[in-house]
Design a protein around this motif. Structure first.
Motif, PDB file in Angstrom:
ATOM      1  N   HIS B 263      -3.629  -2.514 -12.746  1.00 34.31           N
ATOM      2  CA  HIS B 263      -4.551  -1.556 -12.049  1.00 34.31           C
ATOM      3  C   HIS B 263      -3.637  -1.060 -10.786  1.00 34.31           C
ATOM      4  CE1 HIS B 263      -7.963  -1.924 -14.768  1.00 34.31           C
ATOM      5  NE2 HIS B 263      -7.983  -2.782 -14.174  1.00 34.31           N
ATOM      6  N   CYS B 264      -2.576  -1.955 -10.509  1.00 36.79           N
ATOM      7  CA  CYS B 264      -1.883  -1.795  -9.278  1.00 36.79           C
ATOM      8  C   CYS B 264      -0.473  -1.141  -9.402  1.00 36.79           C
ATOM      9  CB  CYS B 264      -1.590  -3.136  -8.665  1.00 36.79           C
ATOM     10  SG  CYS B 264      -0.832  -3.106  -6.816  1.00 36.79           S
ATOM     11  N   THR B 265      -0.109  -0.017  -8.361  1.00 39.39           N
ATOM     12  CA  THR B 265       1.320   0.377  -8.432  1.00 39.39           C
ATOM     13  C   THR B 265       1.768   0.160  -7.043  1.00 39.39           C
ATOM     14  OG1 THR B 265       0.636   2.356  -9.998  1.00 39.39           O
ATOM     15  CG2 THR B 265       2.632   2.525  -8.639  1.00 39.39           C
ATOM     16  N   LEU B 266       2.735  -0.680  -7.053  1.00 40.93           N
ATOM     17  CA  LEU B 266       3.486  -0.963  -5.932  1.00 40.93           C
ATOM     18  C   LEU B 266       4.684  -0.059  -5.389  1.00 40.93           C
ATOM     19  CD1 LEU B 266       3.878  -2.953  -3.431  1.00 40.93           C
ATOM     20  CD2 LEU B 266       5.392  -4.310  -4.730  1.00 40.93           C
ATOM     21  N   ARG B 267       4.586   0.569  -4.260  1.00 42.28           N
ATOM     22  CA  ARG B 267       5.663   1.430  -4.052  1.00 42.28           C
ATOM     23  C   ARG B 267       6.515   0.942  -2.980  1.00 42.28           C
ATOM     24  NH1 ARG B 267       8.318   5.904  -2.372  1.00 42.28           N
ATOM     25  NH2 ARG B 267       9.067   7.575  -3.674  1.00 42.28           N
ATOM     26  N   PRO B 268       7.470   0.258  -2.906  1.00 41.92           N
ATOM     27  CA  PRO B 268       8.461   0.040  -1.569  1.00 41.92           C
ATOM     28  C   PRO B 268       8.892   1.233  -1.102  1.00 41.92           C
ATOM     29  CG  PRO B 268       9.176  -0.640  -3.682  1.00 41.92           C
ATOM     30  CD  PRO B 268       8.186  -0.063  -4.312  1.00 41.92           C
ATOM     31  N   HIS B 269       9.922   0.929  -0.142  1.00 43.12           N
ATOM     32  CA  HIS B 269      10.553   2.075   0.684  1.00 43.12           C
ATOM     33  C   HIS B 269       9.763   3.351   0.949  1.00 43.12           C
ATOM     34  CE1 HIS B 269      14.013  -0.417  -0.382  1.00 43.12           C
ATOM     35  NE2 HIS B 269      13.817  -0.176  -1.867  1.00 43.12           N
ATOM     36  N   SER B 270       8.322   3.104   1.080  1.00 47.89           N
ATOM     37  CA  SER B 270       7.522   4.268   1.368  1.00 47.89           C
ATOM     38  C   SER B 270       7.040   4.184   2.864  1.00 47.89           C
ATOM     39  CB  SER B 270       6.285   3.935   0.484  1.00 47.89           C
ATOM     40  OG  SER B 270       6.970   4.152  -1.046  1.00 47.89           O
ATOM     41  N   VAL B 271       7.639   4.640   3.763  1.00 47.62           N
ATOM     42  CA  VAL B 271       7.302   4.911   5.231  1.00 47.62           C
ATOM     43  C   VAL B 271       6.143   5.812   5.339  1.00 47.62           C
ATOM     44  CG1 VAL B 271       7.652   4.981   7.754  1.00 47.62           C
ATOM     45  CG2 VAL B 271       9.677   4.391   5.721  1.00 47.62           C
ATOM     46  N   VAL B 272       4.778   5.484   5.602  1.00 50.28           N
ATOM     47  CA  VAL B 272       3.588   6.310   5.669  1.00 50.28           C
ATOM     48  C   VAL B 272       3.772   7.065   7.122  1.00 50.28           C
ATOM     49  CG1 VAL B 272       1.314   6.376   5.898  1.00 50.28           C
ATOM     50  CG2 VAL B 272       2.080   5.015   4.124  1.00 50.28           C
ATOM     51  N   GLU B 273       3.791   8.430   6.901  1.00 51.12           N
ATOM     52  CA  GLU B 273       4.068   9.384   8.080  1.00 51.12           C
ATOM     53  C   GLU B 273       2.523   9.775   8.687  1.00 51.12           C
ATOM     54  OE1 GLU B 273       3.297  12.874   7.993  1.00 51.12           O
ATOM     55  OE2 GLU B 273       4.921  13.703   9.553  1.00 51.12           O
ATOM     56  N   SER B 274       1.652   9.834   7.743  1.00 58.14           N
ATOM     57  CA  SER B 274       0.342  10.075   8.192  1.00 58.14           C
ATOM     58  C   SER B 274      -0.634  10.181   7.350  1.00 58.14           C
ATOM     59  CB  SER B 274       0.257  11.556   8.948  1.00 58.14           C
ATOM     60  OG  SER B 274       0.522  12.474   7.939  1.00 58.14           O
ATOM     61  N   ILE B 275      -1.947  10.079   7.640  1.00 55.01           N
ATOM     62  CA  ILE B 275      -3.186  10.301   6.622  1.00 55.01           C
ATOM     63  C   ILE B 275      -3.554  11.820   6.691  1.00 55.01           C
ATOM     64  CG2 ILE B 275      -5.516   9.586   6.180  1.00 55.01           C
ATOM     65  CD1 ILE B 275      -4.627   6.802   7.577  1.00 55.01           C
ATOM     66  N   ILE B 276      -3.686  12.063   5.394  1.00 56.62           N
ATOM     67  CA  ILE B 276      -4.004  13.787   5.512  1.00 56.62           C
ATOM     68  C   ILE B 276      -5.599  13.970   5.350  1.00 56.62           C
ATOM     69  CG2 ILE B 276      -3.813  15.731   3.838  1.00 56.62           C
ATOM     70  CD1 ILE B 276      -1.504  13.851   2.302  1.00 56.62           C
ATOM     71  N   TYR B 277      -5.876  14.651   6.399  1.00 60.75           N
ATOM     72  CA  TYR B 277      -7.328  14.940   6.562  1.00 60.75           C
ATOM     73  C   TYR B 277      -7.881  16.082   5.800  1.00 60.75           C
ATOM     74  CZ  TYR B 277     -11.967  15.108   8.568  1.00 60.75           C
ATOM     75  OH  TYR B 277     -13.300  15.487   8.907  1.00 60.75           O
ATOM     76  N   ASP B 278      -9.033  16.337   4.911  1.00 60.92           N
ATOM     77  CA  ASP B 278      -9.369  17.369   4.392  1.00 60.92           C
ATOM     78  C   ASP B 278     -10.427  17.963   5.151  1.00 60.92           C
ATOM     79  OD1 ASP B 278     -10.781  19.287   2.707  1.00 60.92           O
ATOM     80  OD2 ASP B 278     -10.119  18.530   0.894  1.00 60.92           O
TER      81      ASP B 278
END
Lengths: 188, 571
Positions: B263-278
């Motif tokens: 059930h898990c997808t691991l995505r390396p090299h992924s710098v989180v810029e922000s959380i999107i607010y709806d």
């Protein structure tokens, strides 16, 4: 040509024994040129020979291998070239030259041309001074000597030879005995 | 954006997103996937696979180019991380290099980071102690920080839950201020550590010297074997990554467990810029990621988002997640985001010698490192002129004495001498620091990192309380050492910058009152209920215990809550 290749391989193998694979000889046939390629230190062949013979004088071949057998001179070059800053490298060169001048003054010839006995006597004298905190003369000579000795000893005590034949280094102890009788240790 | 066609919104939508794959993120990944949720784990660094990517783990000292010493240019180029005890030729590849990930030090702060799958869980010192109600009730009693919205009874079952899986060795010591856990056998104290433990027990009320509790499989249970881990081999080369999985890391335990679930997808090299607010839905919709290699921006969506980027980076992400609703950072109605950062004070040590127990030494290596002295100051009542207290490490050791005197055969003989030194003892303090509004992190207005994200400005410092506590540590330990008959006692204090303890905490603190805190008692943002923060950022106060075990327990508990909310349709 064959000699050159063999020498290269021999040095590379020594370097591999030490784990110092990055040191490779440069052109050997040009007189006066060094045999080891260094990034920062600028050594001529005479200086290189002096340091090599100094490591062998500190840890000579006896019933057990010496510095040259173990490639420790290459390790010393690598460590001083890679792990010391410019200031200490400059002190190293200045101290090396002072060392050679002092040898010539005392024995009338370069260190490498001196007899083993004379070399040993000369280095023993420096060894004594280097342990004397009040000894201020020849500060750079002493600093140079300490650097070479420190790295010779470090290379030796962390060499495969020492860590498999003299004291046995275990990568995997697989045990922790919190109470271990000293008597038992002495029996090993 | 060429890959948008193959990377449709549907493919980028998950049940849960976990930001970070380290100590707490790994737990979030495991718990979500155990419960069958389609989970995306975002890691800003490269992937590090258990065993396969531990290049130095089986090297002998002579197999390192400089036999363990880092080249001068590497040390000079990395003055910050170079201060960390574990930054050596064997483990440097698991640390962030100073120049690659810049930040602003308003005050000196040694920010030690590990950007890879597993994060700093590959590098930690593995000490694991529970908190007690003396810690959770501390702020309410002393009046610093705000009241924790939870108590020991809330978290105790979750401590048990994570301890059983992670594998914690220790003794059941029966100390109220340091609750017992679900322990594997402890690594025993040696002769002098035991002597000191007995002496302290006889001489002092409510002071204890116990075997350090640590995340090592002293005797694995089936659940550990099921993870593919094996018994700790006492190599004590942990910072290289352990091929046995002998100590707990996300790499050897939670992450592979999550991946195995399917059930898990691991995505390396992924710098989180922000959380999107709806704005319409009044909740978070997903996260915006900058691919570390291509610098491409990609959005991922999920019902619930766990922020486990490590304390200060979790602050950074929330501060950078602005919207009309949250102009000052996601969930920041209280204005406390980024504030009340605290850490642990490790700046005092003491060493001495002991002339007894000469017939004993040790054999092998102790992965627990020796003994642990739980906090004994201001526990049952306020008894000093400073708030809170400190725990202490304690260990005793002998070594083979050789000398590098002389040259020639004399030197060779000196180097193999097998004489044992007498016993030496040592201790270091681990003090609680007080979270203050003036200790904060914020975003730099102009400086950006290589991914176009604002650099973090860190303004964190010691205060008078720390100085008083440090003085007390030296006095108390000197007295305890003296009364135990230790000699040549040498106490020392240093002026290390905060951060080198690698226990930075806070900035997104928990609390009952949304006006003075960021997170509720379930670790979710008061003002954005599908975003949870369960790493060090969530800490209201810091106590003096090593924090990782508490992050693990917090995370497992929070995932359980998030999933039950999802089932109820509340998320």
């Amino acid at each position: 040509m064959d000699n050159k290749i063999n020498r290269r391989i021999a040095i590379r193998n020594m370097a591999l024994i030490l784990g110092s694979a990055a040191i490779l000889p440069s052109c050997l046939n040009d007189k006066g040129k060094p045999t080891v390629q260094l990034k920062h230190l600028k050594l001529n062949a005479d200086q290189e020979t002096l340091v090599t013979e100094l490591t062998e004088t500190i840890l000579p071949k006896t019933a057990t291998p010496g510095a040259k057998d173990l490639g420790l001179h290459l390790f010393v070059f690598k460590m001083i070239d890679d792990c010391y800053d410019k200031e200490h490298q400059d002190d190293f060169i200045a101290g090396l030259d002072d060392f050679e001048s002092a040898v010539k003054k005392q024995h009338g010839q370069p260190f490498s041309k001196c007899s083993v006995k004379d070399r040993t006597a000369f280095v023993s004298g420096i060894e004594q001074h280097s342990n004397d905190k009040n000894y201020k003369d020849n500060a750079k000579l002493t600093a140079f000597y300490r650097m070479v000795k420190e790295q010779t000893v470090f290379g030796y005590t962390t060499s495969k030879y020492f860590m498999t034949k003299q004291i046995v280094y275990e990568l995997v102890p697989g045990r922790y005995n919190a109470y271990y009788p000293v008597k038992k240790l002495a029996a090993v | 954006m060429a890959n948008l066609n193959i990377d449709s919104v549907k493919d980028r939508t998950f049940d849960a997103i976990v930001i970070g794959s380290g100590m707490s993120g790994g737990w979030a990944a495991k718990e979500f996937t155990d419960k069958g949720l389609k989970t995306l784990v975002l890691e800003r660094g490269r992937d590090v696979k258990h065993i396969k990517d531990y290049p130095t783990t089986n090297l002998y000292p002579w197999e390192f180019p400089h036999h363990g010493v880092l080249p001068d240019d590497v040390q000079k180029a990395n003055p910050i991380v170079n201060r960390c005890y574990a930054f050596g030729e064997d483990a440097a590849h698991f640390f962030v290099k100073d120049a690659e990930h810049p930040y602003v030090q308003e005050k000196p702060f040694d920010w030690i980071r590990g950007y890879q799958t597993g994060g700093k869980s590959l590098l930690w010192a593995r000490q694991t102690q529970r908190w007690s109600d003396f810690d959770f009730e501390g702020p309410a009693r002393d009046g610093f920080a705000v009241d924790w919205p939870i108590r020991y009874k809330d978290i105790a079952p979750w401590y048990s839950y994570v301890e059983k899986f992670a594998g914690i060795s220790g003794n059941r010591d029966g100390i109220p201020e340091l609750p017992d856990g679900e322990f594997l056998p402890a690594f025993p104290l040696n002769a002098v550590e035991t002597y000191f433990s007995n002496h302290v027990k006889k001489t002092y009320k409510n002071r204890h010297v116990i075997s350090a509790r640590c995340a090592h499989l002293s005797k694995p249970n089936q659940i550990h074997l099921d993870q593919g881990r094996a018994q700790c081999q006492e190599r004590t080369l942990c910072q290289r990554g352990c091929p046995f999985g002998g100590y707990f890391s996300a790499n050897s335990s939670t992450i592979p467990w999550a991946l195995k679930s399917g059930h898990c997808t691991l995505r390396p090299h992924s710098v989180v810029e922000s959380i999107i607010y709806d704005e319409k839905k009044g909740k978070a919709a997903g996260v915006r990621v900058i691919d570390a290699n291509t610098k491409e921006a990609i959005e991922y969506y999920a019902d619930v988002i766990f922020v486990n980027a490590a304390a200060l980076n979790s602050n950074l992400i929330l501060l950078n997640s602005t919207s009309n609703r949250f102009p000052n950072g996601l969930g920041n109605d209280s204005g406390t985001l980024g504030k009340y950062v605290a850490f642990h004070n490790y700046s005092a040590h003491i060493n001495a010698e002991y002339d007894g127990a000469k017939e004993w030494t040790t054999d092998g290596r102790n992965p627990a490192g020796g003994g642990y002295i739980p906090r004994f100051r201001n526990v049952y009542k306020q008894e000093t002129d400073f708030l809170r207290g400190y725990a202490c490490g304690f260990s005793a050791y002998r070594w083979q004495q050789n000398s590098s005197e002389g040259i020639g055969q004399t030197l060779k003989d000196n180097l193999v001498k097998k004489d044992l030194s007498g016993w030496h003892v040592g201790s270091h303090m681990m003090g609680e620091t007080i979270p203050k509004e003036t200790n904060y992190v914020t975003l730099d207005k102009s400086l950006k990192d290589p991914w176009g994200i604002p650099q973090l400005r860190i303004s964190v410092d010691y205060d008078d309380n720390d100085e008083k506590m440090k003085k007390d540590y030296v006095e108390q330990m000197t007295e305890m050492f003296t009364s135990a008959g230790f000699t040549n006692i040498q106490a020392s204090t240093d002026h290390r910058a905060p951060g080198l303890d690698i226990h930075e905490m806070g900035g997104v603190r928990m609390g009952n009152d949304p006006k003075t805190s960021m997170l509720d008692k379930w670790h979710r943002l008061h003002a954005c209920k599908n975003v949870y923060v369960t790493d060090g950022a969530s800490m209201t106060s810091t106590s003096c215990q090593n924090p990782s075990l508490t992050y693990m327990a917090f995370t497992a508990r929070a995932v359980d809550h998030a999933v039950s909310e999802m089932k109820k349709g509340n998320v």
